[in-house]
Scaffold this motif. Structure first.
Motif, PDB file in Angstrom:
ATOM      1  N   VAL A   1       0.871  -1.397  -0.210  1.00  0.00           N
ATOM      2  CA  VAL A   1       0.278  -0.113  -0.333  1.00  0.00           C
ATOM      3  C   VAL A   1       0.979   0.718   0.062  1.00  0.00           C
ATOM      4  O   VAL A   1       1.070   1.866  -0.910  1.00  0.00           O
ATOM      5  CB  VAL A   1      -0.888  -0.290   1.198  1.00  0.00           C
ATOM      6  CG1 VAL A   1      -2.124   1.456   1.824  1.00  0.00           C
ATOM      7  CG2 VAL A   1      -1.968  -1.694   0.691  1.00  0.00           C
ATOM      8  N   VAL A   2       1.463   1.315   0.882  1.00  0.00           N
ATOM      9  CA  VAL A   2       2.552   3.144   1.405  1.00  0.00           C
ATOM     10  C   VAL A   2       3.500   2.560   2.199  1.00  0.00           C
ATOM     11  O   VAL A   2       3.041   1.455   2.800  1.00  0.00           O
ATOM     12  CB  VAL A   2       1.598   3.601   1.974  1.00  0.00           C
ATOM     13  CG1 VAL A   2       1.232   3.680   3.141  1.00  0.00           C
ATOM     14  CG2 VAL A   2       2.521   5.203   1.108  1.00  0.00           C
TER      15      VAL A   2
ATOM     16  N   LEU B   1      -6.680   3.803  -0.035  1.00  0.00           N
ATOM     17  CA  LEU B   1      -5.604   4.299   1.192  1.00  0.00           C
ATOM     18  C   LEU B   1      -4.733   4.896   0.728  1.00  0.00           C
ATOM     19  O   LEU B   1      -4.073   5.371   2.040  1.00  0.00           O
ATOM     20  CB  LEU B   1      -5.527   2.523   1.252  1.00  0.00           C
ATOM     21  CG  LEU B   1      -7.084   1.751   1.860  1.00  0.00           C
ATOM     22  CD1 LEU B   1      -6.523   0.290   2.646  1.00  0.00           C
ATOM     23  CD2 LEU B   1      -7.101   2.486   3.116  1.00  0.00           C
ATOM     24  N   ASN B   2      -3.873   4.488  -0.345  1.00  0.00           N
ATOM     25  CA  ASN B   2      -2.109   5.045  -1.246  1.00  0.00           C
ATOM     26  C   ASN B   2      -2.431   6.619  -0.207  1.00  0.00           C
ATOM     27  O   ASN B   2      -1.901   7.137   0.599  1.00  0.00           O
ATOM     28  CB  ASN B   2      -1.777   4.566  -1.932  1.00  0.00           C
ATOM     29  CG  ASN B   2      -0.538   5.078  -2.145  1.00  0.00           C
ATOM     30  OD1 ASN B   2      -0.121   6.102  -3.001  1.00  0.00           O
ATOM     31  ND2 ASN B   2       0.799   4.191  -1.908  1.00  0.00           N
ATOM     32  N   ARG B   3      -3.742   7.013  -1.471  1.00  0.00           N
ATOM     33  CA  ARG B   3      -3.739   8.340  -1.029  1.00  0.00           C
ATOM     34  C   ARG B   3      -3.635   9.036   0.061  1.00  0.00           C
ATOM     35  O   ARG B   3      -2.771   9.950   0.697  1.00  0.00           O
ATOM     36  CB  ARG B   3      -5.480   8.859  -1.808  1.00  0.00           C
ATOM     37  CG  ARG B   3      -4.813   8.625  -3.028  1.00  0.00           C
ATOM     38  CD  ARG B   3      -5.900   9.433  -3.942  1.00  0.00           C
ATOM     39  NE  ARG B   3      -7.730   9.052  -3.553  1.00  0.00           N
ATOM     40  CZ  ARG B   3      -8.302   7.738  -4.611  1.00  0.00           C
ATOM     41  NH1 ARG B   3      -7.581   7.335  -5.488  1.00  0.00           N
ATOM     42  NH2 ARG B   3      -8.995   7.411  -3.963  1.00  0.00           N
TER      43      ARG B   3
ATOM     44  N   GLY C   1       6.635   7.818   2.425  1.00  0.00           N
ATOM     45  CA  GLY C   1       5.309   7.864   1.405  1.00  0.00           C
ATOM     46  C   GLY C   1       5.557   7.292   0.661  1.00  0.00           C
ATOM     47  O   GLY C   1       6.434   6.693   0.120  1.00  0.00           O
ATOM     48  N   GLY C   2       4.950   8.109  -0.696  1.00  0.00           N
ATOM     49  CA  GLY C   2       4.746   7.455  -2.091  1.00  0.00           C
ATOM     50  C   GLY C   2       4.152   6.286  -2.732  1.00  0.00           C
ATOM     51  O   GLY C   2       3.155   6.014  -1.850  1.00  0.00           O
ATOM     52  N   THR C   3       4.358   5.551  -4.038  1.00  0.00           N
ATOM     53  CA  THR C   3       3.550   5.177  -4.151  1.00  0.00           C
ATOM     54  C   THR C   3       3.601   3.552  -4.092  1.00  0.00           C
ATOM     55  O   THR C   3       4.872   2.986  -3.324  1.00  0.00           O
ATOM     56  CB  THR C   3       3.405   5.015  -6.507  1.00  0.00           C
ATOM     57  OG1 THR C   3       4.994   4.229  -6.277  1.00  0.00           O
ATOM     58  CG2 THR C   3       3.354   6.350  -6.775  1.00  0.00           C
ATOM     59  N   PRO C   4       2.342   2.948  -4.094  1.00  0.00           N
ATOM     60  CA  PRO C   4       2.576   0.840  -3.745  1.00  0.00           C
ATOM     61  C   PRO C   4       3.451   0.150  -5.167  1.00  0.00           C
ATOM     62  O   PRO C   4       4.194  -0.688  -4.262  1.00  0.00           O
ATOM     63  CB  PRO C   4       0.835   0.622  -4.277  1.00  0.00           C
ATOM     64  CG  PRO C   4       0.440   1.551  -4.378  1.00  0.00           C
ATOM     65  CD  PRO C   4       0.756   2.791  -4.579  1.00  0.00           C
ATOM     66  N   GLU C   5       3.808   1.272  -5.809  1.00  0.00           N
ATOM     67  CA  GLU C   5       5.074  -0.020  -6.873  1.00  0.00           C
ATOM     68  C   GLU C   5       6.040   0.630  -5.831  1.00  0.00           C
ATOM     69  O   GLU C   5       7.237  -0.803  -5.754  1.00  0.00           O
ATOM     70  CB  GLU C   5       4.724   0.442  -8.188  1.00  0.00           C
ATOM     71  CG  GLU C   5       3.646   0.253  -9.085  1.00  0.00           C
ATOM     72  CD  GLU C   5       2.701   1.402  -8.596  1.00  0.00           C
ATOM     73  OE1 GLU C   5       1.079  -0.018  -8.641  1.00  0.00           O
ATOM     74  OE2 GLU C   5       2.159   1.907  -7.589  1.00  0.00           O
ATOM     75  N   ALA C   6       6.257   1.675  -5.251  1.00  0.00           N
ATOM     76  CA  ALA C   6       7.876   1.874  -5.213  1.00  0.00           C
ATOM     77  C   ALA C   6       7.878   1.302  -4.046  1.00  0.00           C
ATOM     78  O   ALA C   6       9.095   0.853  -3.111  1.00  0.00           O
ATOM     79  CB  ALA C   6       7.607   3.265  -4.575  1.00  0.00           C
ATOM     80  N   PHE C   7       6.853   1.115  -2.647  1.00  0.00           N
ATOM     81  CA  PHE C   7       7.308   0.239  -1.960  1.00  0.00           C
ATOM     82  C   PHE C   7       7.217  -1.279  -2.111  1.00  0.00           C
ATOM     83  O   PHE C   7       8.176  -1.690  -1.368  1.00  0.00           O
ATOM     84  CB  PHE C   7       6.320   0.694  -0.718  1.00  0.00           C
ATOM     85  CG  PHE C   7       6.201  -0.142   0.330  1.00  0.00           C
ATOM     86  CD1 PHE C   7       7.310  -0.348   0.889  1.00  0.00           C
ATOM     87  CD2 PHE C   7       4.659  -1.102   0.637  1.00  0.00           C
ATOM     88  CE1 PHE C   7       7.487  -0.953   2.517  1.00  0.00           C
ATOM     89  CE2 PHE C   7       4.882  -1.831   2.173  1.00  0.00           C
ATOM     90  CZ  PHE C   7       6.323  -1.443   2.423  1.00  0.00           C
ATOM     91  N   ALA C   8       7.109  -1.703  -2.937  1.00  0.00           N
ATOM     92  CA  ALA C   8       6.964  -2.681  -4.008  1.00  0.00           C
ATOM     93  C   ALA C   8       8.268  -3.168  -4.175  1.00  0.00           C
ATOM     94  O   ALA C   8       9.158  -3.834  -3.659  1.00  0.00           O
ATOM     95  CB  ALA C   8       6.118  -3.528  -4.209  1.00  0.00           C
ATOM     96  N   GLU C   9       8.828  -2.233  -4.831  1.00  0.00           N
ATOM     97  CA  GLU C   9      11.077  -2.183  -5.152  1.00  0.00           C
ATOM     98  C   GLU C   9      11.390  -2.078  -3.811  1.00  0.00           C
ATOM     99  O   GLU C   9      12.770  -3.280  -4.408  1.00  0.00           O
ATOM    100  CB  GLU C   9      10.859  -1.060  -6.302  1.00  0.00           C
ATOM    101  CG  GLU C   9      12.102  -1.761  -6.924  1.00  0.00           C
ATOM    102  CD  GLU C   9      12.412  -2.669  -7.565  1.00  0.00           C
ATOM    103  OE1 GLU C   9      14.242  -2.657  -7.280  1.00  0.00           O
ATOM    104  OE2 GLU C   9      11.029  -3.242  -7.774  1.00  0.00           O
TER     105      GLU C   9
END
Length: 321
Positions: A116-117, A266-268, A292-300
């Motif tokens: 999510v974040v 939720l991310n917003r 913070g940041g995008t779900p994709e950034a957290f996944a990476e």
């Protein structure tokens, strides 16, 4: 006529779906903290939960599910319905370390969660009892080398960042310390204060209240830079272990398969919370840096951390049954 009816049915379904999406959430949310109350993960969860409740207009319940270095709570979330009502405080241990450390933890951190974040990055801090005979990192290393295995260190559980920070220290400093795992930092800190264990690499949010109250003494922080919350405390690297760095982190994850619009909502909301000066200040006071940041950034980020800690665990030949 059939085409018209089919089109009308599709429009009704789309409208119903949009209405359902707009209605989220319609009941209380649950954020699972996979550790006992009182530690840094619990502190940050409660800061977030209070503000998320206001943003969503629904109660947010913080549920502590400690045990097995966070695995019990993480498994419970992984097996929860993917509807956006159950979230996990996703720590370094449960998302990046435990799959490599334990033979069977009941979940796969890469497969069983939707990120999510990225909430915060946190330096740990090496602390001892105020009446400890250990007053610096060089002194600690000297004592440990004279008496291998005599000094003990507490952790919030095998595989937690508080454990792995110590294992990395042992490896890089060339010392032998005895591990004493607990079901979270909350129950570990009283034993540290009374001297039942020699030291702890505690997450900074959990340690700072005790440091400021004068009930524990800080020897060093685990980041490459001194922490703004404890500017007078040196790093481990500048205290005789060059190149040492061990940061912990916390994010929010949901069960895999959670609707993308729910993840986006939720991310917003979490990004809005983390972006406020008040929240950033509260986290900074705890020694945590809001991300913070995008779900994709957290996944990476989580992927890179899994690769790093898998390598460290393999090279150090650490295992937990």
């Amino acid at each position: 006529m059939k085409k018209t009816l089919a089109l009308l049915a599709a429009l009704v379904l789309c409208a119903g779906s949009a209405t359902a999406q707009e209605r989220y959430p319609q009941r209380p949310l649950r954020i699972v903290v996979p550790f006992a109350p009182g530690g840094s993960t619990d502190i940050i969860a409660r800061l977030l939960g209070e503000r998320l409740s206001g943003a969503l207009g629904q109660p947010v319940v913080i549920e502590n599910r400690p045990g097995a270095a966070g695995n019990i709570g993480a498994e419970a979330v992984a097996k929860s319905p993917p509807d956006g009502y159950t979230l996990l405080m996703a720590t370094t241990g449960v998302m990046a370390i435990n799959n490599a450390l334990y033979k069977n933890i009941g979940y796969d951190s890469a497969r069983d969660f939707d990120d999510v974040v990225f909430v915060a990055s946190i330096s740990n801090v090496l602390i001892v009892a105020v009446d400890s005979a250990l007053h610096s990192v060089p002194e600690l290393i000297a004592v440990a080398k004279r008496s291998p295995g005599k000094l003990t260190f507490a952790s919030s559980g095998a595989g937690s960042s508080t454990h792995m920070s110590a294992e990395l220290f042992k490896s890089m400093a060339g010392v032998d310390l005895l591990h004493v795992p607990y079901k979270g930092s909350g129950p570990a800190l009283p034993d540290l204060i009374t001297g039942r264990v020699s030291m702890m690499f505690e997450n900074m949010p959990g340690a700072i209240p005790y440091i400021r109250a004068g009930t524990v003494h800080a020897l060093a922080v685990t980041g490459l830079r001194r922490a703004s919350a404890l500017p007078d405390i040196p790093t481990v690297a500048e205290s005789g272990v060059p190149g040492y760095e061990s940061l912990s982190w916390i994010g929010i994850a949901a069960p895999a398969g959670t609707p993308r619009d729910v993840i986006a909502r939720l991310n917003r909301e979490f990004n809005a919370i983390l972006g406020t000066p008040e929240m950033r200040q509260k986290l900074a006071e705890q020694g945590a840096d809001a991300v913070g940041g995008t779900p994709e950034a957290f996944a990476e980020h989580a992927k890179r951390e899994r690769e790093k800690w898998s390598r460290v665990i393999r090279e150090a030949d650490i295992s937990v049954n």
